[in-house]
Design a protein around this motif. Structure first.
Motif, short mmCIF file in Angstrom:
data_model
loop_
_atom_site.label_atom_id
_atom_site.label_comp_id
_atom_site.label_asym_id
_atom_site.label_seq_id
_atom_site.Cartn_x
_atom_site.Cartn_y
_atom_site.Cartn_z
N HIS A 18 -5.55 -6.99 9.53
CA HIS A 18 -5.29 -5.77 10.30
C HIS A 18 -4.01 -5.06 9.87
O HIS A 18 -3.86 -3.86 10.06
N SER A 19 -3.07 -5.81 9.28
CA SER A 19 -1.78 -5.20 8.90
C SER A 19 -1.52 -5.27 7.40
O SER A 19 -0.49 -4.78 6.93
N TYR A 20 -2.45 -5.83 6.64
CA TYR A 20 -2.20 -6.10 5.22
C TYR A 20 -1.92 -4.83 4.42
O TYR A 20 -0.98 -4.78 3.62
N ASP A 21 -2.70 -3.80 4.62
CA ASP A 21 -2.50 -2.56 3.87
C ASP A 21 -1.14 -1.93 4.17
O ASP A 21 -0.48 -1.39 3.28
N ARG A 22 -0.71 -2.01 5.43
CA ARG A 22 0.59 -1.44 5.78
C ARG A 22 1.72 -2.22 5.11
O ARG A 22 2.69 -1.63 4.63
N LEU A 23 1.59 -3.54 5.06
CA LEU A 23 2.65 -4.34 4.45
C LEU A 23 2.69 -4.15 2.93
O LEU A 23 3.77 -4.05 2.34
N THR A 24 1.54 -4.10 2.28
CA THR A 24 1.56 -3.90 0.83
C THR A 24 2.07 -2.51 0.47
O THR A 24 2.64 -2.31 -0.61
N ALA A 25 1.90 -1.55 1.38
CA ALA A 25 2.41 -0.20 1.13
C ALA A 25 3.93 -0.17 1.06
O ALA A 25 4.52 0.76 0.50
N LEU A 26 4.59 -1.21 1.62
CA LEU A 26 6.05 -1.29 1.54
C LEU A 26 6.54 -1.70 0.16
O LEU A 26 7.73 -1.58 -0.15
N ASN A 27 5.63 -2.20 -0.67
CA ASN A 27 5.97 -2.67 -2.01
C ASN A 27 5.85 -1.52 -3.00
O ASN A 27 4.75 -1.09 -3.32
N PRO A 28 6.98 -1.00 -3.52
CA PRO A 28 6.91 0.11 -4.47
C PRO A 28 6.11 -0.29 -5.71
O PRO A 28 6.36 -1.32 -6.33
N GLY A 29 5.13 0.51 -6.04
CA GLY A 29 4.35 0.25 -7.24
C GLY A 29 3.17 -0.67 -7.06
O GLY A 29 2.45 -0.96 -8.03
N TYR A 30 2.89 -1.15 -5.84
CA TYR A 30 1.81 -2.12 -5.63
C TYR A 30 0.48 -1.58 -6.16
O TYR A 30 -0.19 -2.22 -6.98
N ARG A 31 0.09 -0.41 -5.74
CA ARG A 31 -1.20 0.16 -6.17
C ARG A 31 -1.13 0.68 -7.60
O ARG A 31 -2.12 0.59 -8.34
N THR A 32 0.02 1.21 -8.00
CA THR A 32 0.17 1.68 -9.37
C THR A 32 0.03 0.53 -10.36
O THR A 32 -0.59 0.67 -11.43
N ASP A 33 0.60 -0.61 -10.02
CA ASP A 33 0.51 -1.78 -10.91
C ASP A 33 -0.92 -2.30 -10.99
O ASP A 33 -1.37 -2.74 -12.07
N LEU A 34 -1.65 -2.29 -9.89
CA LEU A 34 -3.05 -2.69 -9.94
C LEU A 34 -3.85 -1.76 -10.86
O LEU A 34 -4.68 -2.23 -11.65
#
Length: 243
Positions: A18-34
């Protein structure tokens, strides 16, 4: 601490979904690196005519990266956590993307595949038998098929190990505690420290029968902490002929 494994880990991810997407959004570059790792598969023709497996898709961030990197490909995304998978399925997807509540072993037993490429993000350090999973992945790939593993695998430098611990203690574990998932994020911290370094994981891939193994760093603060591992199914000669 004892690392979470198998059923206990799946339950922890269910609770954190329920909170995973919000927490990963705090990581700069998380989606860019994927996305960078997905593009490093270098799938031809935008993936047209290809079938890709997203192994351990979580809430779908890795699936979205694959879809951007290979917009014409057919993608099967699987995860062992029903909670994470439900989150992924709740998002809008084209018809060529499908989700299944399965493990790699269950896919192989169901005679799924073969796949032209497999993408595994943040998965291998979380399984009890990474060698067994890698050997199963080989059976799911067509001859010469491509593998990209996007994973927390430390360079071996003491500085990178210290940076990871500092970030976990200062940001990740407190954020996970606030969301009620402290055990999962403590697991994240320890699982990275206990997992293979880059050279060791490269050796693990070769021992599982993969060829053309390469390790590439990501950018930003995670340089030396997260890497893309690229490999091919089968012998070096087979992989070379498949290019």
């Amino acid at each position: 601490m004892t690392l979470l494994r198998d059923h206990d880990l799946a339950l922890a991810f269910d609770h954190a979904s329920h909170s995973y997407d919000r927490l990963t959004a705090l990581n700069p570059g998380y989606r860019t690196d994927l996305l960078r790792s997905a593009r490093r598969l270098r799938l031809p023709r935008g993936g047209a005519g290809l079938h890709i497996l997203d192994l351990g898709c979580g809430t779908g961030a890795s699936t979205r990266a694959l879809l951007k990197a290979a917009p014409a490909a057919r993608i099967t995304a699987v995860d062992a956590s029903s909670g994470m998978l439900t989150r992924a399925q709740s998002k809008p997807w084209p018809a060529r993307v499908r989700f299944q509540h399965m493990t790699a072993e269950a896919l192989a037993a169901a005679d799924e595949g073969p796949y032209d490429a497999v993408f595994a993000a943040y998965l291998l350090r979380n399984v009890t038998d990474p060698d067994g999973v890698l050997k199963t992945v080989r059976t799911l790939l067509r001859p010469g098929g491509r593998l990209a593993v996007h994973e927390y695998s430390l360079s071996g430098s003491a500085a990178h190990r210290a940076l990871w611990t500092a970030v976990c203690r200062g940001v990740i574990i407190p954020a996970g505690t606030f969301s009620g998932d402290r055990d999962l994020y403590r697991h994240l911290w320890r699982s990275v420290l206990d997992f293979d370094t880059v050279p060791a994981f490269g050796d693990r891939l070769r021992s599982a029968g993969f060829s053309a193994v390469r390790a590439l760093p990501v950018a930003g603060w995670q340089t030396g902490i997260v890497h893309t591992f690229l490999a091919r199914e089968g012998s070096a000669a087979t992989a070379e002929n498949a290019r």
